[in-house]
Design a protein around this motif. Sequence first.
Motif, PDB file in Angstrom:
ATOM      1  N   THR A 112       0.810  -1.218   0.000  1.00  0.00           N
ATOM      2  CA  THR A 112       0.000   0.000   0.000  1.00  0.00           C
ATOM      3  C   THR A 112       0.842   1.266   0.000  1.00  0.00           C
ATOM      4  N   GLY A 113       2.164   1.134  -0.098  1.00  0.00           N
ATOM      5  CA  GLY A 113       2.998   2.312  -0.248  1.00  0.00           C
ATOM      6  C   GLY A 113       3.859   2.660   0.934  1.00  0.00           C
ATOM      7  N   THR A 114       3.844   1.845   1.990  1.00  0.00           N
ATOM      8  CA  THR A 114       4.654   2.106   3.172  1.00  0.00           C
ATOM      9  C   THR A 114       5.662   0.976   3.347  1.00  0.00           C
ATOM     10  N   THR A 115       6.933   1.254   3.174  1.00  0.00           N
ATOM     11  CA  THR A 115       7.961   0.231   3.357  1.00  0.00           C
ATOM     12  C   THR A 115       8.167  -0.009   4.846  1.00  0.00           C
ATOM     13  N   ILE A 116       7.967  -1.248   5.269  1.00  0.00           N
ATOM     14  CA  ILE A 116       8.074  -1.603   6.683  1.00  0.00           C
ATOM     15  C   ILE A 116       9.107  -2.710   6.829  1.00  0.00           C
ATOM     16  N   PHE A 117       9.928  -2.598   7.883  1.00  0.00           N
ATOM     17  CA  PHE A 117      10.982  -3.572   8.145  1.00  0.00           C
ATOM     18  C   PHE A 117      10.668  -4.346   9.417  1.00  0.00           C
ATOM     19  N   ILE A 118      10.971  -5.638   9.410  1.00  0.00           N
ATOM     20  CA  ILE A 118      10.829  -6.449  10.616  1.00  0.00           C
ATOM     21  C   ILE A 118      11.962  -6.113  11.577  1.00  0.00           C
ATOM     22  N   ALA A 119      11.609  -5.971  12.860  1.00  0.00           N
ATOM     23  CA  ALA A 119      12.597  -5.508  13.833  1.00  0.00           C
ATOM     24  C   ALA A 119      12.551  -6.327  15.108  1.00  0.00           C
ATOM     25  N   SER A 120      13.655  -6.238  15.828  1.00  0.00           N
ATOM     26  CA  SER A 120      13.774  -6.798  17.167  1.00  0.00           C
ATOM     27  C   SER A 120      13.823  -5.642  18.152  1.00  0.00           C
ATOM     28  N   PHE A 121      13.022  -5.725  19.215  1.00  0.00           N
ATOM     29  CA  PHE A 121      12.905  -4.629  20.169  1.00  0.00           C
ATOM     30  C   PHE A 121      13.449  -5.044  21.536  1.00  0.00           C
ATOM     31  N   ALA A 134      27.701  -0.962   9.855  1.00  0.00           N
ATOM     32  CA  ALA A 134      27.118  -1.919  10.792  1.00  0.00           C
ATOM     33  C   ALA A 134      25.671  -1.605  11.142  1.00  0.00           C
ATOM     34  N   GLY A 135      25.230  -0.373  10.912  1.00  0.00           N
ATOM     35  CA  GLY A 135      23.894   0.020  11.309  1.00  0.00           C
ATOM     36  C   GLY A 135      22.884  -0.075  10.181  1.00  0.00           C
ATOM     37  N   SER A 188      15.357   2.982  28.956  1.00  0.00           N
ATOM     38  CA  SER A 188      16.024   2.745  27.677  1.00  0.00           C
ATOM     39  C   SER A 188      15.104   1.985  26.742  1.00  0.00           C
ATOM     40  N   ALA A 189      15.381   2.121  25.438  1.00  0.00           N
ATOM     41  CA  ALA A 189      14.679   1.366  24.406  1.00  0.00           C
ATOM     42  C   ALA A 189      15.625   1.215  23.221  1.00  0.00           C
ATOM     43  N   GLN A 190      15.547   0.080  22.541  1.00  0.00           N
ATOM     44  CA  GLN A 190      16.442  -0.188  21.414  1.00  0.00           C
ATOM     45  C   GLN A 190      15.693  -0.933  20.318  1.00  0.00           C
ATOM     46  N   VAL A 191      16.019  -0.609  19.076  1.00  0.00           N
ATOM     47  CA  VAL A 191      15.427  -1.281  17.921  1.00  0.00           C
ATOM     48  C   VAL A 191      16.541  -1.761  16.997  1.00  0.00           C
ATOM     49  N   LYS A 192      16.418  -3.011  16.535  1.00  0.00           N
ATOM     50  CA  LYS A 192      17.345  -3.577  15.555  1.00  0.00           C
ATOM     51  C   LYS A 192      16.561  -4.095  14.361  1.00  0.00           C
ATOM     52  N   ASN A 193      17.124  -3.964  13.190  1.00  0.00           N
ATOM     53  CA  ASN A 193      16.503  -4.412  11.955  1.00  0.00           C
ATOM     54  C   ASN A 193      16.837  -5.892  11.726  1.00  0.00           C
ATOM     55  N   VAL A 194      15.818  -6.755  11.737  1.00  0.00           N
ATOM     56  CA  VAL A 194      16.037  -8.186  11.540  1.00  0.00           C
ATOM     57  C   VAL A 194      16.109  -8.477  10.044  1.00  0.00           C
ATOM     58  N   ILE A 195      17.302  -8.759   9.557  1.00  0.00           N
ATOM     59  CA  ILE A 195      17.483  -9.158   8.159  1.00  0.00           C
ATOM     60  C   ILE A 195      17.500 -10.682   8.057  1.00  0.00           C
ATOM     61  N   VAL A 196      18.317 -11.314   8.859  1.00  0.00           N
ATOM     62  CA  VAL A 196      18.347 -12.777   8.950  1.00  0.00           C
ATOM     63  C   VAL A 196      18.487 -13.147  10.415  1.00  0.00           C
ATOM     64  N   ARG A 197      17.527 -13.899  10.953  1.00  0.00           N
ATOM     65  CA  ARG A 197      17.640 -14.401  12.317  1.00  0.00           C
ATOM     66  C   ARG A 197      17.932 -15.893  12.257  1.00  0.00           C
ATOM     67  N   PRO A 215      19.125 -18.314  15.137  1.00  0.00           N
ATOM     68  CA  PRO A 215      19.602 -18.590  16.499  1.00  0.00           C
ATOM     69  C   PRO A 215      20.218 -19.963  16.676  1.00  0.00           C
ATOM     70  N   LEU A 216      19.999 -20.871  15.724  1.00  0.00           N
ATOM     71  CA  LEU A 216      20.476 -22.235  15.896  1.00  0.00           C
ATOM     72  C   LEU A 216      21.923 -22.411  15.445  1.00  0.00           C
ATOM     73  N   SER A 217      22.210 -22.029  14.202  1.00  0.00           N
ATOM     74  CA  SER A 217      23.556 -22.265  13.681  1.00  0.00           C
ATOM     75  C   SER A 217      24.315 -20.981  13.370  1.00  0.00           C
ATOM     76  N   GLY A 218      23.601 -19.841  13.320  1.00  0.00           N
ATOM     77  CA  GLY A 218      24.259 -18.572  13.059  1.00  0.00           C
ATOM     78  C   GLY A 218      24.853 -18.510  11.656  1.00  0.00           C
ATOM     79  N   PRO A 219      25.358 -17.344  11.206  1.00  0.00           N
ATOM     80  CA  PRO A 219      25.222 -16.097  11.967  1.00  0.00           C
ATOM     81  C   PRO A 219      23.899 -15.397  11.680  1.00  0.00           C
ATOM     82  N   SER A 220      23.426 -14.611  12.640  1.00  0.00           N
ATOM     83  CA  SER A 220      22.271 -13.757  12.426  1.00  0.00           C
ATOM     84  C   SER A 220      22.737 -12.421  11.861  1.00  0.00           C
ATOM     85  N   VAL A 221      21.868 -11.780  11.085  1.00  0.00           N
ATOM     86  CA  VAL A 221      22.160 -10.445  10.559  1.00  0.00           C
ATOM     87  C   VAL A 221      21.076  -9.521  11.103  1.00  0.00           C
ATOM     88  N   ILE A 222      21.402  -8.815  12.194  1.00  0.00           N
ATOM     89  CA  ILE A 222      20.429  -7.967  12.881  1.00  0.00           C
ATOM     90  C   ILE A 222      21.124  -6.644  13.241  1.00  0.00           C
TER      91      ILE A 222
END
Length: 211
Positions: free
Chosen positions: A57-66, A167-168, A84-93, A95-102
């Motif tokens: 619908t026109g809004t680019t949304i990214f999956i994140a870890s909070f 890295a960000g 405090s609050a922190q947000v990371k962009n989940v590109i590849v999660r 957790p089992l064999s790694g690596p994650s890209v977050i």
Amino acid sequence: MANLQIDTLLGGYVLIPWVDRLRDGKTPFHYAIRNYIGGENDNDLEAVVPTAVGSLTGTTIFIASFSPNDDAYALVASNPPQFSAQVKNVIVRNPLSGPSVIPEAYDFNFVTATTPLYTERTFRTVLNQPQVLNNQLLCQLNAYSFNETFAKPELREGNVTLYGPPAGALPSALAGRYLRQGGLSAKAQMLGYNAEGCASAAARVDPRSLE
């Protein structure tokens, strides 16, 4: 019959306010540089459908870890209270064999303001500006109301770090550490409208939402 209800989503946004979308010098909009959503307790699957629908619908949304992953912010010290609050962009999660890209997107560290930099009305005004969608053809109003007894608004001040490449997750032009920034924490009711022409979205803004 399967229950496809999504229980709870967390959201975080990097916005540029006071955008003159109509080029009339008087009607404010905001433009989202990044929209992030995620499920509670890092349940990425909760966010898959909303991100796909939003992008269509026109809004680019990214999956994140909070962090925290079940609330808007966390108490990290009690005397005086610090949050405090922190947000990371989940590109590849992975957790089992790694690596994650977050990669990190941003983090906030703040306290209750003793001398507020802005008024509550300033923040209500910005939040109730229609959003220019990423396709820049349509806009969408999400109307926030803070007049309920449970709103409990608190003006805040603190430091914000925006993380850029390599890295960000944010554009390099925004990357940096911003000291003593003003903020507002509150509970609000939100009424979302469908994407529409920007003039129509601006006409929907209820002046009472700014009071």
